[in-house]
Design an enzyme around this catalytic site. Structure first.
Site, mmCIF file in Angstrom:
data_model
loop_
_atom_site.group_PDB
_atom_site.id
_atom_site.type_symbol
_atom_site.label_atom_id
_atom_site.label_comp_id
_atom_site.label_asym_id
_atom_site.label_seq_id
_atom_site.Cartn_x
_atom_site.Cartn_y
_atom_site.Cartn_z
ATOM 1 C CG HIS A 1 41.335 34.500 42.825
ATOM 2 N ND1 HIS A 1 42.130 35.471 43.381
ATOM 3 C CD2 HIS A 1 41.597 33.369 43.537
ATOM 4 C CE1 HIS A 1 42.847 34.957 44.365
ATOM 5 N NE2 HIS A 1 42.534 33.672 44.490
ATOM 6 C CD GLU A 2 39.603 29.997 43.715
ATOM 7 O OE1 GLU A 2 40.604 29.262 43.621
ATOM 8 O OE2 GLU A 2 39.355 30.701 44.716
ATOM 9 C CG HIS B 1 47.058 34.065 46.754
ATOM 10 N ND1 HIS B 1 46.979 33.114 47.733
ATOM 11 C CD2 HIS B 1 45.886 34.020 46.084
ATOM 12 C CE1 HIS B 1 45.800 32.512 47.658
ATOM 13 N NE2 HIS B 1 45.120 33.044 46.668
ATOM 14 C CG HIS C 1 44.847 29.734 42.634
ATOM 15 N ND1 HIS C 1 45.971 30.452 42.920
ATOM 16 C CD2 HIS C 1 43.893 30.142 43.517
ATOM 17 C CE1 HIS C 1 45.718 31.274 43.937
ATOM 18 N NE2 HIS C 1 44.461 31.110 44.312
HETATM 19 ZN ZN LIG Z 1 43.452 32.233 45.702
#
Ligand SMILES: [Zn+2]
Length: 453
Positions: free
Chosen positions: A194-195, A204, A198
């Site tokens: 997930h990171e 998101h 980014h």
């Molecule tokens: Zn996040």
């Protein structure tokens, strides 16, 4: 015997999951599912802390963020680069003869946020525990997308995976120089996936512009002061795009149903439109994630940014228009497009080359033109007036035979009063305003005096 027990357990779990899914959808949509982990699926930089909520401009886009421990945090786990945060929107463009370094905050330098050549350089802190979290996450990214992750040798732009005492967070997009993925001991491999999302530029999933067609936000259940975490990227004035045609409930970038819930179970902050909660995925990139990433990072190894003529982009903090393979900026005060280019960390006007003939003006000399006494210096025009009680030269332009205050050559703070030439005026949203008999009127400074717009 052991394997029998295991397959039995798997069967039971699968049945239970199936049943409880049905319950959620059919019987009581708003009821808590009773099986969701309320907290674990939320990535936050500082889980136990609430900061000061602030507003500012990030790369020229208005954002609401939270200041915690000196970091500027967006949507819980995205760290904003302070270098690109400013208090006001003005003054992002330099004149062709100005140099970037003399204006500090005016120069913004994000290189578009994409990693060129589909390649992310990285290194891992030697003291980061359980490094398989990073290497497994990277392997997952490389297997499923066109991105390559290469151990950094001497590259300037790279991600540094490092241990922190609390939280899981990352910088948004490639920001230039070293940037971080911050991992506390409890951040899982899925959270690292997930990171990294980014890091390569993903918002998101609930920040999609069309998310209201898929999700209901229960604003009343959101912790005090945290509502801004649920705004779409458009509401946050961030430049972005929806790279797939629909929201993916299975996206690894989607907040869980209980993200930032004030009361916990039974009070989901995000549900499907029918009120049902959903199980958030924090294990793998979903089909939707991968489809979007293939648009952002196509397989031709092009990477970087592809600009299409006829489209608007927000780049390095400036809203610019692509035309004729060049960049154009709409100059409100002059009512026209001007070509701009990005050089040495700042936008500047492309010199229109009008020095060939006509009048040659000497720097350091006063002239009277259009009935106004103007001063030539640094190859620009200046007008002497009184601002807040002090005689001040302001930069002006000759626009269709009128002298117009060239605000780009001056720095005026957003939401700040100035007393100019006897009028008290307010600088707001890049324009001048005067309060007159109880209402605000836009004004402009033309030919050495104020005019109502
Ligand atoms: Zn996040």
């Amino acid at each position: 015997m052991k394997s029998n027990t295991r397959s039995l357990l798997i069967m039971v779990c699968a049945t239970m999951l199936f049943l409880s899914c049905k319950d959620e959808e059919v019987i009581n949509p708003a009821a808590p599912s009773g099986k969701e982990d309320v907290s674990a699926s939320l990535e936050v930089a500082y889980p136990e802390q609430r900061g000061i909520v602030k507003k500012g401009f990030y790369l020229g886009n208005e954002v609401t963020y939270e200041e915690i421990n000196g970091d500027y945090i967006l949507e819980g786990d995205m760290i904003l680069n302070k270098k690109f945060l400013t208090e006001n929107l003005d003054d992002l463009i330099l004149d062709s003869n100005e140099t970037a370094h003399s204006f500090g905050v005016r120069s913004v330098g994000l290189t578009g946020g994409r990693w060129p050549n589909n390649t992310v350089y990285y290194s891992i802190a030697s003291n980061l525990p359980n490094q398989y979290r990073v290497t497994d996450a990277i392997a997952h990214w490389e297997t499923n997308t066109n991105l390559k992750f290469v151990q950094r040798t001497n590259q300037q732009n790279y991600v540094y995976f490092r241990p922190v005492n609390q939280g899981c967070s990352a910088d948004l997009g490639m920001k230039g120089g070293m940037q971080y993925v911050n991992l506390e001991i409890n951040c899982s491999t899925g959270t690292v996936i997930h990171e990294i999302g980014h890091t390569v530029g993903l918002f998101h999933e609930q920040s999609r512009s069309d998310r209201d067609s898929y999700l209901r936000i229960n604003w009343d259940y959101i912790q005090e002061g945290m509502a801004f975490n649920f705004y779409t990227y458009q509401e946050q004035h961030l430049s972005g795009a929806d790279y797939t045609s629909a929201l993916d409930y299975n996206s690894i970038m989607l907040y869980g149903s209980y993200a930032f819930s004030k009361y916990g179970q039974g009070y989901p902050t995000i549900t499907k439109l029918d009120g049902s909660t959903y199980q958030s995925n924090r294990e793998y990139l979903s089909q939707g994630d991968i489809a979007g990433l293939n648009v952002m990072y196509p397989g031709d190894n092009g990477g970087g940014d592809q600009y299409v003529n006829g489209n608007y982009y927000t780049l390095y903090g400036l809203r610019v228009y692509r035309h004729d393979d060049k960049w154009w900026y709409w100059v409100q005060a002059e009512n026209k497009w001007k070509e701009v280019e990005y050089v040495n960390g700042a936008w500047r006007y492309v010199d229109q080359g009008d020095n060939g003939g006509g009048n040659q003006y000497q720097n350091g000399t006063n002239y009277t033109i259009h009935g106004v006494t103007v001063f030539r210096d640094q190859d620009r025009w200046w007008y002497l007036t009184n601002i807040n009680g002090a005689n001040t030269y302001i930069s002006i332009d000759d626009v269709n035979g009128k002298w117009v205050w060239n605000v780009n050559g001056n720095i005026y703070k957003h939401n700040t009063y100035y007393n100019v030439d006897g009028w008290q005026v307010l600088r707001y949203n890049g324009k001048w305003w005067r309060l007159y008999y109880g209402s605000w009127n836009e004004v402009d400074y033309v030919n050495g005096k104020w005019e109502y717009v």
